[in-house]
Design a protein around this motif. Structure first.
Motif, PDB file in Angstrom:
ATOM      1  N   ARG A  14       0.838  -1.086  -0.302  1.00 24.77           N
ATOM      2  CA  ARG A  14       0.286   0.444  -0.234  1.00 24.77           C
ATOM      3  C   ARG A  14       1.115   1.048  -0.268  1.00 24.77           C
ATOM      4  N   GLY A  15       0.327   2.480  -0.327  1.00 24.05           N
ATOM      5  CA  GLY A  15       1.216   3.131  -0.578  1.00 24.05           C
ATOM      6  C   GLY A  15       0.761   4.535   0.591  1.00 24.05           C
ATOM      7  N   GLU A  16       0.287   6.031  -0.005  1.00 19.35           N
ATOM      8  CA  GLU A  16       0.632   6.776   0.755  1.00 19.35           C
ATOM      9  C   GLU A  16      -1.404   6.758   0.432  1.00 19.35           C
ATOM     10  N   GLY A  17      -1.812   7.639   1.930  1.00 18.90           N
ATOM     11  CA  GLY A  17      -3.350   7.265   1.629  1.00 18.90           C
ATOM     12  C   GLY A  17      -3.864   5.688   1.873  1.00 18.90           C
ATOM     13  N   ARG A  20      -4.226   0.574  -2.224  1.00 20.76           N
ATOM     14  CA  ARG A  20      -3.139  -0.850  -2.330  1.00 20.76           C
ATOM     15  C   ARG A  20      -2.265  -0.270  -3.594  1.00 20.76           C
ATOM     16  N   LEU A  21      -1.451  -0.372  -3.846  1.00 17.51           N
ATOM     17  CA  LEU A  21      -1.004  -0.709  -5.332  1.00 17.51           C
ATOM     18  C   LEU A  21      -0.028  -1.645  -6.204  1.00 17.51           C
ATOM     19  N   LEU A  22      -0.001  -3.350  -4.708  1.00 14.88           N
ATOM     20  CA  LEU A  22       0.202  -4.222  -5.666  1.00 14.88           C
ATOM     21  C   LEU A  22      -0.857  -5.609  -4.373  1.00 14.88           C
ATOM     22  N   GLY A  39       3.379  -4.684 -18.141  1.00 14.72           N
ATOM     23  CA  GLY A  39       1.905  -4.390 -18.210  1.00 14.72           C
ATOM     24  C   GLY A  39       2.132  -2.547 -18.364  1.00 14.72           C
ATOM     25  N   PRO A  40       0.911  -2.798 -17.995  1.00 16.73           N
ATOM     26  CA  PRO A  40       0.827  -0.690 -18.642  1.00 16.73           C
ATOM     27  C   PRO A  40       1.495   0.440 -16.788  1.00 16.73           C
ATOM     28  N   SER A  41       1.613   1.231 -18.223  1.00 24.99           N
ATOM     29  CA  SER A  41       2.596   2.296 -16.656  1.00 24.99           C
ATOM     30  C   SER A  41       1.968   2.282 -15.782  1.00 24.99           C
ATOM     31  N   GLY A  42       2.352   2.379 -15.234  1.00 23.18           N
ATOM     32  CA  GLY A  42       1.740   2.804 -13.466  1.00 23.18           C
ATOM     33  C   GLY A  42       1.419   1.405 -12.919  1.00 23.18           C
ATOM     34  N   ALA A  43       1.192   0.288 -13.515  1.00 17.39           N
ATOM     35  CA  ALA A  43       0.764  -0.709 -12.935  1.00 17.39           C
ATOM     36  C   ALA A  43       1.257  -1.708 -12.050  1.00 17.39           C
ATOM     37  N   GLY A  44       2.538  -1.584 -11.268  1.00 17.17           N
ATOM     38  CA  GLY A  44       2.881  -1.953 -10.320  1.00 17.17           C
ATOM     39  C   GLY A  44       4.014  -2.577 -10.511  1.00 17.17           C
ATOM     40  N   LYS A  45       4.254  -2.842 -11.355  1.00 17.97           N
ATOM     41  CA  LYS A  45       5.559  -3.710 -12.032  1.00 17.97           C
ATOM     42  C   LYS A  45       6.922  -3.756 -11.240  1.00 17.97           C
ATOM     43  N   THR A  46       7.798  -2.304 -11.155  1.00 17.31           N
ATOM     44  CA  THR A  46       8.767  -1.523 -10.479  1.00 17.31           C
ATOM     45  C   THR A  46       7.763  -2.133  -8.726  1.00 17.31           C
ATOM     46  N   THR A  47       7.241  -2.315  -8.368  1.00 19.74           N
ATOM     47  CA  THR A  47       6.611  -2.522  -6.753  1.00 19.74           C
ATOM     48  C   THR A  47       6.779  -3.364  -6.982  1.00 19.74           C
ATOM     49  N   LEU A  48       6.644  -4.383  -7.544  1.00 17.79           N
ATOM     50  CA  LEU A  48       6.732  -5.943  -7.727  1.00 17.79           C
ATOM     51  C   LEU A  48       8.566  -6.197  -7.638  1.00 17.79           C
ATOM     52  N   ASP A  57       9.446  -1.479   2.781  1.00 18.17           N
ATOM     53  CA  ASP A  57       9.407  -1.657   4.117  1.00 18.17           C
ATOM     54  C   ASP A  57       8.058  -1.776   4.689  1.00 18.17           C
ATOM     55  N   ARG A  58       7.302  -1.643   3.740  1.00 15.13           N
ATOM     56  CA  ARG A  58       5.593  -1.505   4.194  1.00 15.13           C
ATOM     57  C   ARG A  58       5.857  -2.901   2.853  1.00 15.13           C
ATOM     58  N   ALA A  59       5.915  -4.077   2.038  1.00 15.87           N
ATOM     59  CA  ALA A  59       5.285  -4.840   1.780  1.00 15.87           C
ATOM     60  C   ALA A  59       4.406  -6.082   2.986  1.00 15.87           C
ATOM     61  N   ASP A 168      15.366  -3.728 -13.393  1.00 16.61           N
ATOM     62  CA  ASP A 168      14.225  -2.701 -14.114  1.00 16.61           C
ATOM     63  C   ASP A 168      14.283  -1.853 -15.424  1.00 16.61           C
ATOM     64  N   GLU A 169      13.550  -2.413 -16.484  1.00 10.37           N
ATOM     65  CA  GLU A 169      13.469  -1.844 -17.704  1.00 10.37           C
ATOM     66  C   GLU A 169      15.146  -1.412 -18.115  1.00 10.37           C
ATOM     67  N   PRO A 170      16.150  -3.126 -17.885  1.00 12.80           N
ATOM     68  CA  PRO A 170      17.312  -2.940 -18.884  1.00 12.80           C
ATOM     69  C   PRO A 170      18.034  -2.081 -19.619  1.00 12.80           C
ATOM     70  N   SER A 201      10.064  -5.104 -17.588  1.00 10.37           N
ATOM     71  CA  SER A 201      10.325  -4.720 -19.044  1.00 10.37           C
ATOM     72  C   SER A 201       9.525  -4.225 -19.687  1.00 10.37           C
ATOM     73  N   HIS A 202       9.058  -3.604 -20.928  1.00 10.00           N
ATOM     74  CA  HIS A 202       8.776  -2.819 -22.194  1.00 10.00           C
ATOM     75  C   HIS A 202       8.679  -3.593 -23.244  1.00 10.00           C
ATOM     76  N   ASP A 203      10.034  -3.774 -23.238  1.00  7.71           N
ATOM     77  CA  ASP A 203      10.841  -4.139 -24.463  1.00  7.71           C
ATOM     78  C   ASP A 203      10.504  -5.718 -24.821  1.00  7.71           C
TER      79      ASP A 203
HETATM   80  N1  ATP Z   1       5.369   5.578  -2.161  1.00  2.00           N
HETATM   81  C1  ATP Z   1       4.033   5.222  -2.894  1.00  2.00           C
HETATM   82  N2  ATP Z   1       3.077   5.962  -2.539  1.00  2.00           N
HETATM   83  C2  ATP Z   1       2.273   6.308  -3.208  1.00  2.00           C
HETATM   84  N3  ATP Z   1       1.359   5.298  -4.742  1.00  2.00           N
HETATM   85  C3  ATP Z   1       3.104   5.278  -5.256  1.00  2.00           C
HETATM   86  C4  ATP Z   1       4.212   4.632  -4.279  1.00  2.00           C
HETATM   87  N4  ATP Z   1       5.104   4.747  -5.430  1.00  2.00           N
HETATM   88  C5  ATP Z   1       4.659   4.303  -6.110  1.00  2.00           C
HETATM   89  N5  ATP Z   1       3.744   4.743  -6.431  1.00  2.00           N
HETATM   90  C6  ATP Z   1       1.898   4.395  -7.063  1.00  2.00           C
HETATM   91  O1  ATP Z   1       2.086   3.120  -7.579  1.00  2.00           O
HETATM   92  C7  ATP Z   1       1.561   2.946  -8.064  1.00  2.00           C
HETATM   93  C8  ATP Z   1       2.604   1.685  -9.773  1.00  2.00           C
HETATM   94  O2  ATP Z   1       4.522   2.008  -9.599  1.00  2.00           O
HETATM   95  P1  ATP Z   1       5.319   1.328 -10.808  1.00  2.00           P
HETATM   96  O3  ATP Z   1       6.557   2.783 -10.618  1.00  2.00           O
HETATM   97  O4  ATP Z   1       5.137   0.388  -9.711  1.00  2.00           O
HETATM   98  O5  ATP Z   1       4.145   1.571 -12.178  1.00  2.00           O
HETATM   99  P2  ATP Z   1       5.303  -0.004 -13.121  1.00  2.00           P
HETATM  100  O6  ATP Z   1       3.761  -0.107 -13.595  1.00  2.00           O
HETATM  101  O7  ATP Z   1       6.782  -0.286 -13.254  1.00  2.00           O
HETATM  102  O8  ATP Z   1       4.773   1.593 -14.161  1.00  2.00           O
HETATM  103  P3  ATP Z   1       6.011   2.518 -15.257  1.00  2.00           P
HETATM  104  O9  ATP Z   1       5.981   1.183 -16.227  1.00  2.00           O
HETATM  105  O10 ATP Z   1       5.517   3.462 -15.674  1.00  2.00           O
HETATM  106  O11 ATP Z   1       7.041   2.273 -14.605  1.00  2.00           O
HETATM  107  C9  ATP Z   1       1.729   4.184  -9.841  1.00  2.00           C
HETATM  108  O12 ATP Z   1       0.264   4.234  -9.340  1.00  2.00           O
HETATM  109  C10 ATP Z   1       2.706   4.959  -8.999  1.00  2.00           C
HETATM  110  O13 ATP Z   1       2.499   6.057  -8.787  1.00  2.00           O
END
Ligand code: ATP
Length: 230
Positions: A14-17, A20-22, A39-48, A57-59, A168-170, A201-203
């Protein structure tokens, strides 16, 4: 169990507020498998990727590498785990510009305490640079091309012989030719040495080169139709 096996259960970030990010109820990756998270931009790939590296720390939930759960450990223990077992490659490579490829690729040797371990890291760094086509050169890495710098960063990530490579996006900052070279070097290395490789990766070329795709949409893993590449 062979080294580099991942088991994720009930992972939630979970992120701020409290947004749920993942949410990943279950994910298994076997030793030696090559996997692209897409997956699409902002989907949570880097978070995973960051969660399975123990960087968040918050996983919450379970992330087990070879049966060792890492999320319940302290930040310090997770950092020690990463240094020992994971090789990390990022889009921005953060090399030390003023020194040469071997100092950069062998940087892990500077943090090791045992002389024989330090020597082994430098020797592996030297071999990897050669394998990745980087001249054993004293000039500073600032003068190397973007593609060469990313290959030096890859050698650095692998010099301590981790069982797992996380990237991450090498290829994101590379032109097509350099991206293809990196894909071929990384995949070739992972397959020849039985390493587990997990890359965000998007590649399309990287997606196609991997054994498996894991697709994330809105923070969840969704199934991927056979043979399709997004
Ligand atoms: N600390 C945080 N607090 C709140 N939201 C966050 C935080 N970190 C990431 N996010 C949000 O979580 C979502 C997933 O982010 P993430 O970087 O995992 O996406 P991504 O799939 O890797 O995207 P991209 O392909 O654009 O890099 C995004 O909407 C991002 O803005």
């Amino acid at each position: 169990m062979s080294e580099g096996t991942l088991r994720v259960a009930n992972l939630e970030v979970r992120g701020e507020g409290d947004r749920r990010l993942l949410a990943v109820p279950d994910l298994s990756i076997t030793s030696g498998e090559t996997v692209v998270i897409e997956g699409p931009s902002g989907a949570g790939k880097t978070t995973l990727l960051f969660a399975i590296a123990g960087l968040l720390d918050r996983a919450k939930g379970r992330v087990e590498w070879d049966g060792d759960e890492i999320l319940a450990r302290s930040a310090r223990e997770r950092a020690a785990f990463r240094r020992e077992r994971l090789g990390l490659i990022f889009q921005e490579h953060h090399l030390f510009d003023e020194v040469g490829p071997l100092v950069n690729a062998g940087i892990a040797a500077r943090y090791g305490s045992k002389a024989n371990k330090r020597k082994a890291i430098v020797e592996r760094a030297r071999t990897l640079l050669q394998q990745f086509g980087i001249a054993d050169d004293a000039r500073s890495v600032a003068s190397f091309s973007g593609g060469e710098r990313q290959r030096i960063a890859a050698a650095r990530a692998l010099a301590h012989d981790p069982a797992v490579i996380l990237a991450d996006e090498p290829t994101a900052s590379l032109d097509r030719a350099n991206a293809d070279r990196l894909i071929s070097d990384l995949m070739g290395f992972a397959r020849a040495s039985g390493k587990t490789l997990i890359a965000v990766s998007h590649d399309r070329h990287l997606v196609e080169a991997a054994d498996r795709r894991v697709r994330i949409v809105d923070g969840e893993i969704v199934s991927v139709p056979e043979g399709s590449v997004s």
